[in-house]
Design an enzyme around this catalytic site. Structure first.
Site, PDB file in Angstrom:
ATOM      1  N   ARG A  23       0.938  -1.245   0.063  1.00 35.25           N
ATOM      2  CA  ARG A  23       0.080  -0.012  -0.202  1.00 35.25           C
ATOM      3  C   ARG A  23       0.892   1.263  -0.042  1.00 35.25           C
ATOM      4  O   ARG A  23       0.240   2.160  -0.260  1.00 35.25           O
ATOM      5  CB  ARG A  23      -1.029  -0.019   1.030  1.00 35.25           C
ATOM      6  CG  ARG A  23      -2.252  -0.953   1.083  1.00 35.25           C
ATOM      7  CD  ARG A  23      -3.093  -0.948   2.213  1.00 35.25           C
ATOM      8  NE  ARG A  23      -2.608  -1.773   3.012  1.00 35.25           N
ATOM      9  CZ  ARG A  23      -3.460  -1.860   4.508  1.00 35.25           C
ATOM     10  NH1 ARG A  23      -4.428  -1.143   4.609  1.00 35.25           N
ATOM     11  NH2 ARG A  23      -2.835  -2.979   5.289  1.00 35.25           N
ATOM     12  N   LYS A  30       8.778  -0.676   2.926  1.00 33.18           N
ATOM     13  CA  LYS A  30       7.967   0.153   3.827  1.00 33.18           C
ATOM     14  C   LYS A  30       8.733   0.629   5.051  1.00 33.18           C
ATOM     15  O   LYS A  30       8.796   1.831   5.323  1.00 33.18           O
ATOM     16  CB  LYS A  30       6.893  -0.566   4.235  1.00 33.18           C
ATOM     17  CG  LYS A  30       5.908   0.293   5.305  1.00 33.18           C
ATOM     18  CD  LYS A  30       4.728  -0.351   5.544  1.00 33.18           C
ATOM     19  CE  LYS A  30       4.589  -1.654   6.387  1.00 33.18           C
ATOM     20  NZ  LYS A  30       3.153  -2.127   6.979  1.00 33.18           N
ATOM     21  N   GLN A  87      12.463 -14.990   6.241  1.00 30.86           N
ATOM     22  CA  GLN A  87      11.319 -15.693   6.214  1.00 30.86           C
ATOM     23  C   GLN A  87      11.027 -15.812   4.535  1.00 30.86           C
ATOM     24  O   GLN A  87      10.919 -14.892   3.923  1.00 30.86           O
ATOM     25  CB  GLN A  87       9.866 -14.620   6.876  1.00 30.86           C
ATOM     26  CG  GLN A  87       8.425 -15.383   6.487  1.00 30.86           C
ATOM     27  CD  GLN A  87       7.290 -14.533   6.905  1.00 30.86           C
ATOM     28  OE1 GLN A  87       7.488 -13.167   6.986  1.00 30.86           O
ATOM     29  NE2 GLN A  87       6.358 -15.188   7.139  1.00 30.86           N
ATOM     30  N   ASN A 186      -5.345  -4.979  19.188  1.00 28.65           N
ATOM     31  CA  ASN A 186      -4.123  -5.531  19.224  1.00 28.65           C
ATOM     32  C   ASN A 186      -2.949  -4.614  18.591  1.00 28.65           C
ATOM     33  O   ASN A 186      -3.105  -4.135  17.532  1.00 28.65           O
ATOM     34  CB  ASN A 186      -4.038  -6.799  18.758  1.00 28.65           C
ATOM     35  CG  ASN A 186      -2.677  -7.628  18.611  1.00 28.65           C
ATOM     36  OD1 ASN A 186      -1.953  -7.340  19.549  1.00 28.65           O
ATOM     37  ND2 ASN A 186      -2.368  -8.361  17.597  1.00 28.65           N
ATOM     38  N   LYS A 367      32.589  26.360   1.687  1.00 31.99           N
ATOM     39  CA  LYS A 367      32.688  24.962   1.578  1.00 31.99           C
ATOM     40  C   LYS A 367      34.301  24.471   1.652  1.00 31.99           C
ATOM     41  O   LYS A 367      35.195  25.055   1.339  1.00 31.99           O
ATOM     42  CB  LYS A 367      32.699  24.614   0.084  1.00 31.99           C
ATOM     43  CG  LYS A 367      32.743  23.029  -0.155  1.00 31.99           C
ATOM     44  CD  LYS A 367      33.948  22.487  -0.526  1.00 31.99           C
ATOM     45  CE  LYS A 367      34.509  23.033  -1.902  1.00 31.99           C
ATOM     46  NZ  LYS A 367      35.622  22.126  -2.458  1.00 31.99           N
TER      47      LYS A 367
END
Length: 486
Positions: A23, A30, A87, A186, A367
């Site tokens: 999503r 994510k 996994q 939960n 710089k």
């Protein structure tokens, strides 16, 4: 009645970071999206490391190479060992935790804390509360962290008996109408007795709407074996709010930013408009700091006591000394000395080091340079690869010509120098203490202390050049008109 356990169990943390996060609609995993200067995975590992567990395991799956590399970098930053487990297939949270358990020592006993990588506001204090609650005598088989959601749609519901004990967790898709009316949800954070977790993971089945191994089913299985199931409800639901899309990401980023601004203000800083001020989690502010609207403080920026920053200023990994003023400035990896003045419209690039009470003015870029105490670079100037001493003034529109097309070269200017407007310092070159330069000078050779450097001959005017060479121009007409009128 429960009582504190003086013999606290060993603790391990499993962080679930294997999901695809579809999503988010992003090529970036994510959990690697950032919230207030830190990835969500980074927030999760900082929280986990904060409780000082014996082991931390991160379960990876989708885009595992990218996530695993991020885990390795975070482990170095945190200074703690972190193990990754894979996994192989996305077969539910139960399967993910089983992969994490396989990475722990086979003889590990104690508490296994399971958390996720997409809950950015979750902190170590909250995790510590869960472990402490879990370790109360008699120790629980499972302790579930819960909260109350105004809109519980999509969340697993906490089903309790009349005595308040947790019976089970029902996923939204599998819940009855009565169960969906429950607003206690939960969080996805659990503390397990390690032996119970190992045993019950082996008993999980896929008889549910998703056909997956649900970690939540461990609760019901443990209860069926007369295990004690505790629920630890927190009052602040944002601490356990998850991110599934970019709208939620933005909402929780705004909430974290609000809390960071509030923390800074309670610590003695004045933030005039918190709504337009963005502060990363690793930013530090002293007392009597003033932050004006439109300011972004990012990375590891530190603002000293009494400094004023803004408006419309972005500082990244920059240190601002006590009493300094930084106005409408962009700075990255710079250091601003105590009492210094910067801006408006200045640009400080990495390794720009400004001394005490120095001044960098309008449209000045610095710089990889050191600017001495009380030295001024007030206007329209580029300072690159330079060392400038104390009490020196650099004239407007000057350029430190540091690049010869192949190499960057350095300019050194001494103390108490006065260089004229439009001076070009063609590096490598040294200007001695107390030296001056005339306006428009091109310095290609070293200037001795106390000398005046000038270049070019006397000005020569060629009369009527425009009239003769640009006869049809407006300039020629203006010149003729002026000459005829005189």
């Amino acid at each position: 009645m429960t009582t504190p356990d003086t013999d606290r169990a060993h603790t391990a943390v499993i962080v679930l970071a294997a999901g695809s996060g579809t999503r988010m609609k992003s090529a970036t995993p994510k959990m690697l999206h950032r919230v207030c200067g830190r990835t969500m995975l980074g927030h999760a590992l900082h929280a986990a490391a904060g409780i000082r567990p014996e082991s931390i395991v991160v379960v990876v799956g989708h885009q595992r190479e990218q996530v695993g590399a991020a885990v390795a970098d975070l482990a170095v930053d945190l200074g703690v060992p972190v193990t990754t487990a894979v996994q192989e297939q996305q077969n539910g949270t139960g399967d993910a935790v089983a992969a994490g358990m396989a990475a722990l020592p086979a003889d590990f006993v104690g508490t296994v804390l399971v958390t996720t990588s997409d809950i950015p506001l979750l902190d170590a204090d909250t995790l510590r509360e869960v472990v402490t609650r879990h370790d109360m005598r008699p120790r629980a088989a499972v302790t579930v962290l819960t909260s109350t959601a105004p809109d519980p749609t999509g969340y697993g519901r906490i089903v309790r008996n009349d005595d308040g004990e947790v019976l089970r967790i029902v996923e939204h898709k599998d819940a009855s109408d009565d169960e969906r009316a429950i607003d206690e949800v939960n969080s996805g954070i659990y503390a397990f007795d390690a032996r119970v977790l190992r045993e019950k993971l082996g008993e999980l089945g896929t008889n549910n709407s998703q056909g997956e191994l649900y970690l939540t089913d461990v609760i019901q299985l443990a209860r069926q074996s007369n295990g004690l199931i505790r629920g630890h409800r927190i009052e602040d639901p944002d601490l356990v709010a998850g991110v599934n899309d970019r709208v939620q990401l933005a909402g929780l980023a705004a909430e974290m930013n609000r809390r960071l601004c509030e923390k800074a203000m309670r610590g003695g800083a004045t933030i005039v408009d918190p709504g337009s001020t963005w502060v990363d989690v690793d930013v530090r502010m002293g007392r009597d700091v003033t932050v004006l609207p439109g300011t972004h403080l990012t990375g590891s920026t530190v603002i000293g006591d009494g400094a004023t920053v803004g408006p419309d200023t972005t500082l990244q990994d920059t240190t601002v000394g006590e009493g300094a003023t930084v106005v409408r400035t962009h700075a990255v990896g710079a250091s601003v000395g105590p009492g210094a003045e910067v801006g408006p419209f200045a640009y400080l690039r990495p390794q720009a080091e400004l001394g005490e009470r120095s001044k960098i003015g309008t449209f000045v870029e610095v710089k990889k340079s050191t600017i001495g105490a009380h030295t001024k670079v007030p206007h329209l100037t580029y300072v690159g690869d330079a060392t400038i001493g104390e009490h020196t003034n650099i004239g407007a529109s000057s350029v430190f010509v540091n690049y010869d097309g192949v190499n960057k070269n350095r300019t050194v200017i001494g103390d108490h120098c006065r260089t004229g407007s439009d001076t070009m310092f063609v590096a490598p070159v040294t200007v001695g203490d107390g030296a001056y330069s005339g306006a428009g000078t091109v310095i290609k050779n070293d200037v001795p202390p106390g000398a005046l450097a000038v270049s070019g001959g006397r000005q020569r005017n060629i009369d009527d050049w425009v009239i003769e060479n640009r006869p049809d121009s407006g300039s020629a007409e203006a010149a003729l008109r002026t000459r005829n009128d005189s």
